[in-house]
Design a protein around this motif. Structure first.
Motif, mmCIF file in Angstrom:
data_model
loop_
_atom_site.group_PDB
_atom_site.id
_atom_site.type_symbol
_atom_site.label_atom_id
_atom_site.label_comp_id
_atom_site.label_asym_id
_atom_site.label_seq_id
_atom_site.Cartn_x
_atom_site.Cartn_y
_atom_site.Cartn_z
ATOM 1 N N MET B 59 0.765 -1.185 -0.123
ATOM 2 C CA MET B 59 0.136 0.082 -0.009
ATOM 3 C C MET B 59 0.867 1.239 0.080
ATOM 4 O O MET B 59 0.556 2.242 -0.641
ATOM 5 C CB MET B 59 -0.778 0.001 1.156
ATOM 6 C CG MET B 59 -2.300 -0.964 0.925
ATOM 7 S SD MET B 59 -3.095 -0.688 2.546
ATOM 8 C CE MET B 59 -3.879 0.618 2.494
ATOM 9 N N LEU B 60 1.985 1.247 0.678
ATOM 10 C CA LEU B 60 2.926 2.404 0.846
ATOM 11 C C LEU B 60 3.630 2.640 -0.608
ATOM 12 O O LEU B 60 3.675 3.794 -1.084
ATOM 13 C CB LEU B 60 4.005 2.197 1.753
ATOM 14 C CG LEU B 60 3.436 2.074 3.522
ATOM 15 C CD1 LEU B 60 4.423 2.067 4.373
ATOM 16 C CD2 LEU B 60 2.720 3.484 3.582
ATOM 17 N N ILE B 61 3.785 1.522 -1.162
ATOM 18 C CA ILE B 61 4.573 1.443 -2.606
ATOM 19 C C ILE B 61 3.284 2.345 -3.479
ATOM 20 O O ILE B 61 3.863 3.039 -4.395
ATOM 21 C CB ILE B 61 4.910 0.192 -2.980
ATOM 22 C CG1 ILE B 61 6.174 -0.252 -2.138
ATOM 23 C CG2 ILE B 61 5.429 0.353 -4.518
ATOM 24 C CD1 ILE B 61 6.684 -1.690 -2.244
ATOM 25 N N GLY B 62 2.345 1.663 -3.354
ATOM 26 C CA GLY B 62 1.189 2.365 -4.228
ATOM 27 C C GLY B 62 0.874 3.885 -4.072
ATOM 28 O O GLY B 62 0.703 4.482 -5.223
ATOM 29 N N GLY B 63 0.963 4.190 -2.947
ATOM 30 C CA GLY B 63 0.898 5.681 -2.701
ATOM 31 C C GLY B 63 2.155 6.448 -3.203
ATOM 32 O O GLY B 63 1.808 7.482 -3.454
ATOM 33 N N TRP B 64 3.201 5.759 -3.035
ATOM 34 C CA TRP B 64 4.416 6.539 -3.628
ATOM 35 C C TRP B 64 4.301 6.580 -5.040
ATOM 36 O O TRP B 64 4.553 7.587 -5.707
ATOM 37 C CB TRP B 64 5.664 5.873 -3.357
ATOM 38 C CG TRP B 64 6.990 5.998 -4.196
ATOM 39 C CD1 TRP B 64 7.425 5.119 -4.996
ATOM 40 C CD2 TRP B 64 7.506 7.261 -4.339
ATOM 41 N NE1 TRP B 64 8.565 5.762 -5.709
ATOM 42 C CE2 TRP B 64 8.554 7.015 -5.260
ATOM 43 C CE3 TRP B 64 7.260 8.542 -3.738
ATOM 44 C CZ2 TRP B 64 9.375 7.956 -5.758
ATOM 45 C CZ3 TRP B 64 8.136 9.529 -3.907
ATOM 46 C CH2 TRP B 64 9.163 9.285 -4.914
ATOM 47 N N LEU B 65 3.625 5.542 -5.726
ATOM 48 C CA LEU B 65 3.393 5.660 -7.266
ATOM 49 C C LEU B 65 2.575 6.667 -7.603
ATOM 50 O O LEU B 65 2.928 7.275 -8.664
ATOM 51 C CB LEU B 65 3.072 4.268 -7.676
ATOM 52 C CG LEU B 65 3.760 3.214 -8.189
ATOM 53 C CD1 LEU B 65 3.126 1.685 -8.448
ATOM 54 C CD2 LEU B 65 4.746 3.664 -9.101
ATOM 55 N N LEU B 66 1.560 7.051 -6.771
ATOM 56 C CA LEU B 66 0.545 8.227 -7.164
ATOM 57 C C LEU B 66 1.458 9.593 -7.050
ATOM 58 O O LEU B 66 1.047 10.650 -7.594
ATOM 59 C CB LEU B 66 -0.643 8.052 -6.297
ATOM 60 C CG LEU B 66 -1.388 6.993 -6.442
ATOM 61 C CD1 LEU B 66 -2.722 6.820 -5.165
ATOM 62 C CD2 LEU B 66 -2.309 7.075 -7.891
ATOM 63 N N LEU B 67 2.388 9.569 -6.191
ATOM 64 C CA LEU B 67 3.048 10.971 -5.795
ATOM 65 C C LEU B 67 4.272 11.287 -6.783
ATOM 66 O O LEU B 67 4.680 12.092 -6.863
ATOM 67 C CB LEU B 67 3.455 10.864 -4.571
ATOM 68 C CG LEU B 67 2.198 11.052 -3.401
ATOM 69 C CD1 LEU B 67 2.817 11.066 -1.969
ATOM 70 C CD2 LEU B 67 1.324 12.153 -3.727
ATOM 71 N N ALA B 68 4.817 10.173 -7.247
ATOM 72 C CA ALA B 68 6.029 9.871 -8.020
ATOM 73 C C ALA B 68 6.035 11.095 -9.248
ATOM 74 O O ALA B 68 7.007 11.745 -9.485
ATOM 75 C CB ALA B 68 6.688 8.537 -8.472
ATOM 76 N N PRO B 69 4.907 10.915 -9.950
ATOM 77 C CA PRO B 69 4.978 11.767 -11.155
ATOM 78 C C PRO B 69 4.983 13.189 -11.169
ATOM 79 O O PRO B 69 5.510 13.986 -11.560
ATOM 80 C CB PRO B 69 3.737 11.294 -11.822
ATOM 81 C CG PRO B 69 3.336 10.038 -11.395
ATOM 82 C CD PRO B 69 3.951 9.818 -10.025
ATOM 83 N N PHE B 70 4.451 13.554 -9.667
ATOM 84 C CA PHE B 70 4.400 15.129 -9.175
ATOM 85 C C PHE B 70 5.795 15.372 -8.740
ATOM 86 O O PHE B 70 6.296 16.689 -8.577
ATOM 87 C CB PHE B 70 3.211 15.315 -8.548
ATOM 88 C CG PHE B 70 1.882 14.813 -8.859
ATOM 89 C CD1 PHE B 70 1.580 15.536 -10.071
ATOM 90 C CD2 PHE B 70 1.407 13.987 -8.965
ATOM 91 C CE1 PHE B 70 0.245 15.373 -10.551
ATOM 92 C CE2 PHE B 70 0.212 13.274 -9.095
ATOM 93 C CZ PHE B 70 -0.570 14.191 -10.476
ATOM 94 N N ALA B 71 6.516 14.348 -7.893
ATOM 95 C CA ALA B 71 7.545 14.717 -7.004
ATOM 96 C C ALA B 71 8.773 14.723 -8.019
ATOM 97 O O ALA B 71 9.613 15.771 -8.078
ATOM 98 C CB ALA B 71 7.834 13.430 -6.040
ATOM 99 N N PHE B 72 8.680 13.956 -9.113
ATOM 100 C CA PHE B 72 9.915 14.079 -10.083
ATOM 101 C C PHE B 72 9.489 14.814 -11.405
ATOM 102 O O PHE B 72 10.360 15.147 -11.933
ATOM 103 C CB PHE B 72 10.450 12.805 -10.595
ATOM 104 C CG PHE B 72 11.163 11.993 -9.424
ATOM 105 C CD1 PHE B 72 12.315 12.277 -8.886
ATOM 106 C CD2 PHE B 72 10.424 10.936 -8.722
ATOM 107 C CE1 PHE B 72 12.989 11.619 -8.067
ATOM 108 C CE2 PHE B 72 10.848 10.300 -7.685
ATOM 109 C CZ PHE B 72 12.158 10.308 -7.250
#
Lengths: 86, 252
Positions: B59-72
């Motif tokens: 679940m944490l990895i999925g949340g990171w996937l949602l944030l990664a496009p905006f973070a990078f």
């Protein structure tokens, strides 16, 4: 589900949950291979941030899900080897 | 009956009996003790715990996937959204949902096993050892009453009589109190305690006197009879002018 010898209720195996872990492993693999499968990452070119993120995150997802699956199987087999004859 | 790793552990109905199970044809019984005294296998909860932990990490990895496009910043100020952003967002949502469902399923498995274990623990009846001991304690006085044999404490009590001066133990609240000992407050009107009326001392030699009285009476009667006989013999000897044979006249 009841056993044949008595009326003791038996908790079923979490097949659906294990299937979810297997799907997460497959999703991790897909996520790691997506930049190459969709043609976003050209062969031989330097990886951009999206490719690095997808490969790392997909690998981590697949590793975590696979580790959880193997840990479940190891714990279940250990319990069965120790108490399964009773 | 074989248990699997996913079975909720509990008491085997065949193992509940203290005797050897019927399955052991010619073999030594595996249950030498009653089932309640065997070590119960623990609930198989470790495996689903691992599943829950793995699903939560996913679940944490999925949340990171949602944030990664905006973070990078995959977009790089482009007009169109790149395909990698779409892939990451869709994959993130799917991973998050699937991991949440997996964690819920593992949690439900843990809850079912805990509930099954609790139900089995509540359904366990009284162990045969306690039942046997309870029957024995309740059956012995009844058997003694049927046979007409008094119990040993009753015999001792009737033989010894009541304890005239029983030694009473102090109450537990006073002897085992954890609080510091407080001296008793001074009595404003000290007066000597009233002497309790003591029972009259019983005659310890009464029984002996009763025992010796007939002996003394018999001895007295014997002495009197001998005295009369001696007087009679002396009277006869005096009339014949000779002393009685086998004796002498007493001085008094």
């Amino acid at each position: 589900m009841r056993d044949g010898g008595g009326s003791r209720p038996r908790a079923g195996a979490p097949i659906a949950a294990l299937a979810g872990l297997v799907l997460l492993v497959l999703l991790g693999g897909w996520l790691a291979a997506a930049p190459f499968a969709l043609g976003e990452q050209r062969p031989g070119a330097a990886w951009d941030a999206a490719t690095c993120t997808d490969v790392a995150t997909g690998g981590a997802l697949a590793a975590v899900a696979l580790a959880g699956l193997l840990a479940y199987l190891a714990a279940a087999l250990s319990w069965l080897a120790r108490y399964g004859r009773r | 009956m074989t248990n699997t790793a996913t079975d909720a552990p509990g008491l085997d109905p065949a193992a509940l009996s203290a005797t050897a199970p019927a399955e052991t044809d010619g073999a030594l019984p595996t249950a030498l003790w009653p089932a309640p005294y065997q070590a119960e296998p623990p609930l198989p909860l470790l495996a689903p715990y691992f599943g829950v932990v793995a699903a939560m990490l996913c679940m944490l990895i999925g949340g990171w996937l949602l944030l990664a496009p905006f973070a990078f910043d995959y977009r790089h100020a482009a007009a169109a959204v790149p395909q990698s952003t779409t892939v990451d967002l869709v994959s993130g949502v799917v991973v998050l949902a699937l991991a949440a469902l997996t964690a819920a399923l593992f949690a439900g498995c843990i809850a079912r096993r805990l509930r099954a274990g609790r139900q089995e623990a509540e359904s366990v009846e009284l162990p045969p050892f306690e039942a046997a001991s309870g029957d024995a304690t309740s059956a012995e006085p009844a058997a003694a009453a049927e046979q007409g044999t008094p119990e040993v404490p009753a015999m001792l009590e009737s033989a010894l009589g009541p304890d005239p001066d029983p030694i009473l133990a102090p109450p537990l609240e006073e002897s085992f109190s954890l609080e510091p000992h407080k001296p008793p407050l001074a009595d404003p009107d000290p007066s000597p305690p009233e002497a309790e009326p003591r029972p009259a001392p019983q005659d310890p030699g009464g029984g002996l006197l009763d025992l010796l009285a007939p002996l003394v009476a018999a001895l007295t009667a014997d002495l009197n009879s001998r005295e009369r006989e001696r007087d009679h013999d002396y009277g006869n000897g005096a009339s014949r002018g000779s002393a009685p044979s086998g004796g002498h006249r007493p001085d008094a």
